[in-house]
Design a protein around this motif. Structure first.
Motif, PDB file in Angstrom:
ATOM      1  N   UNK A 151     -81.359  14.427  91.240  1.00 28.39           N
ATOM      2  CA  UNK A 151     -79.938  13.655  89.863  1.00 28.39           C
ATOM      3  C   UNK A 151     -79.592  15.165  89.443  1.00 28.39           C
ATOM      4  N   UNK A 152     -80.225  15.642  89.031  1.00 28.26           N
ATOM      5  CA  UNK A 152     -79.609  16.719  88.549  1.00 28.26           C
ATOM      6  C   UNK A 152     -78.968  18.499  89.652  1.00 28.26           C
ATOM      7  N   UNK A 153     -79.132  17.926  90.912  1.00 30.10           N
ATOM      8  CA  UNK A 153     -78.427  18.643  91.754  1.00 30.10           C
ATOM      9  C   UNK A 153     -77.147  18.174  92.378  1.00 30.10           C
ATOM     10  N   UNK A 154     -77.162  16.752  91.551  1.00 23.60           N
ATOM     11  CA  UNK A 154     -75.776  15.806  92.234  1.00 23.60           C
ATOM     12  C   UNK A 154     -75.274  16.561  91.346  1.00 23.60           C
ATOM     13  N   UNK A 161     -80.855   5.141  96.633  1.00 23.27           N
ATOM     14  CA  UNK A 161     -82.208   4.427  95.769  1.00 23.27           C
ATOM     15  C   UNK A 161     -83.021   5.873  95.276  1.00 23.27           C
ATOM     16  N   UNK A 162     -84.576   6.081  94.441  1.00 27.26           N
ATOM     17  CA  UNK A 162     -84.451   6.784  94.005  1.00 27.26           C
ATOM     18  C   UNK A 162     -86.062   6.665  95.169  1.00 27.26           C
ATOM     19  N   UNK A 163     -86.072   8.221  95.958  1.00 25.34           N
ATOM     20  CA  UNK A 163     -87.299   8.278  96.333  1.00 25.34           C
ATOM     21  C   UNK A 163     -88.506   8.687  95.371  1.00 25.34           C
ATOM     22  N   UNK A 164     -89.876   8.765  95.949  1.00 23.17           N
ATOM     23  CA  UNK A 164     -91.110   8.441  95.867  1.00 23.17           C
ATOM     24  C   UNK A 164     -92.100   9.762  95.121  1.00 23.17           C
ATOM     25  N   UNK A 165     -90.485  10.765  95.878  1.00 24.27           N
ATOM     26  CA  UNK A 165     -90.127  12.820  95.095  1.00 24.27           C
ATOM     27  C   UNK A 165     -89.111  12.738  94.025  1.00 24.27           C
ATOM     28  N   UNK A 166     -88.842  11.393  93.221  1.00 26.31           N
ATOM     29  CA  UNK A 166     -87.949  11.922  92.627  1.00 26.31           C
ATOM     30  C   UNK A 166     -86.409  11.872  92.994  1.00 26.31           C
ATOM     31  N   UNK A 205     -62.045   7.883  95.382  1.00 23.06           N
ATOM     32  CA  UNK A 205     -62.769   9.206  95.444  1.00 23.06           C
ATOM     33  C   UNK A 205     -63.605   9.681  95.318  1.00 23.06           C
ATOM     34  N   UNK A 206     -64.257   9.227  94.300  1.00 27.53           N
ATOM     35  CA  UNK A 206     -65.512   9.881  94.005  1.00 27.53           C
ATOM     36  C   UNK A 206     -67.397   8.744  94.685  1.00 27.53           C
ATOM     37  N   UNK A 207     -66.777   7.621  94.413  1.00 30.79           N
ATOM     38  CA  UNK A 207     -68.256   6.659  95.283  1.00 30.79           C
ATOM     39  C   UNK A 207     -68.501   7.503  96.788  1.00 30.79           C
ATOM     40  N   UNK A 208     -66.821   7.595  96.744  1.00 26.41           N
ATOM     41  CA  UNK A 208     -67.244   8.028  98.225  1.00 26.41           C
ATOM     42  C   UNK A 208     -67.442   9.395  98.915  1.00 26.41           C
ATOM     43  N   UNK A 209     -67.319  10.183  97.856  1.00 28.60           N
ATOM     44  CA  UNK A 209     -67.962  11.422  97.889  1.00 28.60           C
ATOM     45  C   UNK A 209     -69.536  11.901  97.853  1.00 28.60           C
ATOM     46  N   UNK A 210     -69.242  11.124  96.894  1.00 28.00           N
ATOM     47  CA  UNK A 210     -70.528  10.608  96.593  1.00 28.00           C
ATOM     48  C   UNK A 210     -71.759  10.486  97.265  1.00 28.00           C
ATOM     49  N   UNK A 211     -71.424   8.594  98.232  1.00 30.63           N
ATOM     50  CA  UNK A 211     -72.104   8.537  99.181  1.00 30.63           C
ATOM     51  C   UNK A 211     -72.348   9.288 100.504  1.00 30.63           C
ATOM     52  N   UNK A 212     -71.254  10.480 100.726  1.00 32.43           N
ATOM     53  CA  UNK A 212     -70.778  11.255 101.481  1.00 32.43           C
ATOM     54  C   UNK A 212     -72.087  12.206 101.884  1.00 32.43           C
ATOM     55  N   UNK A 213     -72.108  12.596 100.156  1.00 33.64           N
ATOM     56  CA  UNK A 213     -73.168  13.837  99.915  1.00 33.64           C
ATOM     57  C   UNK A 213     -74.613  12.832 100.092  1.00 33.64           C
ATOM     58  N   UNK A 214     -74.915  11.853  99.621  1.00 29.27           N
ATOM     59  CA  UNK A 214     -76.603  11.715 100.174  1.00 29.27           C
ATOM     60  C   UNK A 214     -77.025  10.773 101.399  1.00 29.27           C
ATOM     61  N   UNK A 215     -75.312  10.760 102.708  1.00 30.98           N
ATOM     62  CA  UNK A 215     -75.678  11.148 103.203  1.00 30.98           C
ATOM     63  C   UNK A 215     -75.982  12.170 104.642  1.00 30.98           C
ATOM     64  N   UNK A 216     -76.021  13.208 104.018  1.00 28.02           N
ATOM     65  CA  UNK A 216     -76.110  14.226 103.984  1.00 28.02           C
ATOM     66  C   UNK A 216     -77.388  14.663 104.485  1.00 28.02           C
ATOM     67  N   UNK A 217     -77.985  14.081 103.381  1.00 26.87           N
ATOM     68  CA  UNK A 217     -79.473  14.561 102.980  1.00 26.87           C
ATOM     69  C   UNK A 217     -79.739  14.080 101.584  1.00 26.87           C
ATOM     70  N   UNK A 263     -75.676  10.864  81.894  1.00 24.22           N
ATOM     71  CA  UNK A 263     -75.796   9.458  81.844  1.00 24.22           C
ATOM     72  C   UNK A 263     -74.008   9.059  82.555  1.00 24.22           C
ATOM     73  N   UNK A 264     -73.267  10.043  82.897  1.00 24.15           N
ATOM     74  CA  UNK A 264     -72.368   9.523  83.531  1.00 24.15           C
ATOM     75  C   UNK A 264     -72.999   9.610  85.125  1.00 24.15           C
ATOM     76  N   UNK A 265     -74.018  10.183  85.103  1.00 19.66           N
ATOM     77  CA  UNK A 265     -74.302  10.528  86.906  1.00 19.66           C
ATOM     78  C   UNK A 265     -74.801   8.741  86.796  1.00 19.66           C
ATOM     79  N   UNK A 266     -75.932   8.346  86.025  1.00 25.34           N
ATOM     80  CA  UNK A 266     -76.395   7.194  86.090  1.00 25.34           C
ATOM     81  C   UNK A 266     -75.694   6.143  86.287  1.00 25.34           C
ATOM     82  N   UNK A 267     -73.733   6.484  85.433  1.00 25.23           N
ATOM     83  CA  UNK A 267     -72.646   5.378  85.440  1.00 25.23           C
ATOM     84  C   UNK A 267     -72.692   5.142  86.445  1.00 25.23           C
ATOM     85  N   UNK A 268     -72.357   6.241  87.396  1.00 21.96           N
ATOM     86  CA  UNK A 268     -71.895   6.184  88.417  1.00 21.96           C
ATOM     87  C   UNK A 268     -73.113   5.962  90.005  1.00 21.96           C
TER      88      UNK A 268
END
Length: 465
Positions: free
Chosen positions: A50-53, A78-83, A34-46, A62-67
């Protein structure tokens, strides 16, 4: 009943088959938790910071980095050049549409049984059918094909992969992403031989007046199967027996049957017209009820067996004599599952009657009195008759007729027309009669032939088998 086809002869065809154990690997597309699925769906939109996610999911950094660790290490995020965080080309490839869930490919290994026939290598399922090939017309398979069966089964498995998947035989569970791809086949080994039985019905087409097998989807539609069936039937059906049938019909004063004969064969147009009339209850004869098709056909057997039960029930104290005599002009008599059922029903009927099981006999033809192999086959194919199975040395006069006689009560006579150039299988036609004259004639015909001695000096009636 449909008047398009008039069923005339039913037989079971045995196709040599094998069960294989196949080890294979599939490339499967599976959904994510469930969580990885929605994480990728969110990043698929735009792309997002990191703090927004983290805020969206209620994660600490720390929990975000683990996910994200698994996706970053696999090159899907990936992390873009703009962070900001965003999907790579590999990550976007997990989606086929903006509304879809991401599907990740994986390799899964399986080891399962699959069955194929050895003639066409059609897929038959995951379970072999138990049973022997007795009471069947067994088709021949080329020896080279048998030697190459494992390779051919492997190729058929690959060729039929989508059909196997649709039947739910390929995976442990159905996949929402469609049929997977084969990654590799590690092994294909033969585990068991068996026969696939195909029930065939020869019919007379009332529109075209052609004798043909009823078309059905599957193995029977294969040209290879049809050719093998034709060759096997040609060897089993024998010669044109019009002369023998004409002689018996003349002895029984059966003008009806004699009028069906034309140009060394059956007049299919007249036969179709008369059969349809009879089957619809408009038959012309009164003393003789005409019969079209083998006794084992459901409609014929139900009718004849009910008459037999009725006769035995009406006179419970009387001891009856019942004889069922088979023809010898072809090798297909009784080659169907219904034959065993019919013998069982007769055995049970007489077992419960005053006559006992000694009240009936089943006579089968044999080439001669010393043919032990033919006797063994006869016992196996008529096992339900038990000790009431009798043999007789083939008689030219009786070769083309099948007789079912309940002495002093009724008689059934079927002429088995054979000619592989005209009919793909035997065409049985005859009558049922309670006429004392018919009973006397048929009894005399049969008793006279069975009472003869062969050219070798042996009795034609061989007694119990």
């Amino acid at each position: 009943m449909s008047t398009d086809n008039i069923p005339l002869f039913e037989l079971d065809v045995a196709v040599p088959s094998q069960l294989y154990m196949i080890e294979y690997s599939l490339v499967e597309r599976g959904s994510l938790p469930f969580v990885p699925d929605f994480l990728l769906k969110l990043l698929h939109v735009a792309d997002f910071l990191p703090q927004e996610v983290a805020q969206f999911f209620g994660f600490s950094r720390k929990e975000l980095d683990h996910a994200l660790t698994g996706f970053v290490s696999s090159g899907e995020v990936e992390y873009r050049k703009d962070g900001r965080l965003g999907l790579t080309a590999k990550g976007n490839a997990l989606f086929t549409d903006i509304d879809d869930s991401p599907m990740r490919e994986s390799i899964s290994n399986y080891r399962k049984p699959f069955c194929f026939d050895l003639l066409t290598f059609s897929y038959l399922g995951i379970k072999s059918v138990p049973g022997r090939d007795s009471r069947t017309l067994r088709l021949k398979v080329d020896h080279e094909q048998v030697a190459e069966s494992q390779r051919l089964a492997k190729e058929s498995f690959q060729r039929n992969i989508h059909d196997i998947y649709k039947k739910g035989h390929l995976l442990k569970e159905s996949s929402k992403s469609g049929a997977p791809e084969i990654y590799k086949i590690s092994d294909c080994s033969k585990r068991k031989d068996f026969v696939e039985k195909v029930s065939e019905v020869l019919s007379l087409n009332a529109a075209t007046f052609q004798f043909e097998f009823e078309g059905r989807y599957g193995l029977p539609e294969s040209e290879t199967y049809i050719q093998a069936r034709t060759e096997a039937l040609g060897a089993a059906c024998g010669y044109n027996n019009i002369n023998q049938i004409s002689k018996v019909a003349d002895l029984l004063e059966d003008e009806f049957t004699l009028r069906l004969i034309q140009d060394e064969g059956l007049n299919a147009h007249r036969l179709a017209s008369l059969a349809i009339d009879e089957l619809q209850g408009h038959g012309a004869e009164t003393e003789r009820q005409r019969l079209y098709g083998s006794l084992q056909l459901k409609r014929n057997w139900q009718d004849v067996f009910e008459k037999l039960k009725s006769a035995l029930k009406s006179e419970k104290a009387e001891k009856f004599e019942f004889i069922w005599l088979a023809p010898s002009c072809h090798e297909l008599w009784g080659k169907c599952g219904r034959h065993g059922q019919a013998l069982s029903e007769i055995h049970e009927l007489f077992k419960k009657h005053q006559s006992g099981i000694n009240g009936f006999k089943v006579y089968v033809p044999l080439p001669d009195d010393r043919d032990s192999r033919a006797k063994s086959i006869a016992r196996r194919e008529n096992a339900e008759a038990g000790k009431r199975l009798f043999g007789f040395v083939e008689s030219e006069l009786l070769s083309s007729v099948e007789i079912l006689l309940l002495k002093d009560k009724f008689v059934v006579v079927l002429y088995h027309f054979t000619d592989s150039r005209r009919y793909p299988a035997p065409v049985p036609i005859g009558f049922f009669s309670q006429s004392a004259t018919d009973l006397a004639r048929v009894h005399s015909l049969m008793a006279g032939a069975l009472g003869e001695y062969t050219d070798a000096g042996a009795p034609r009636d061989l007694g119990p088998l």
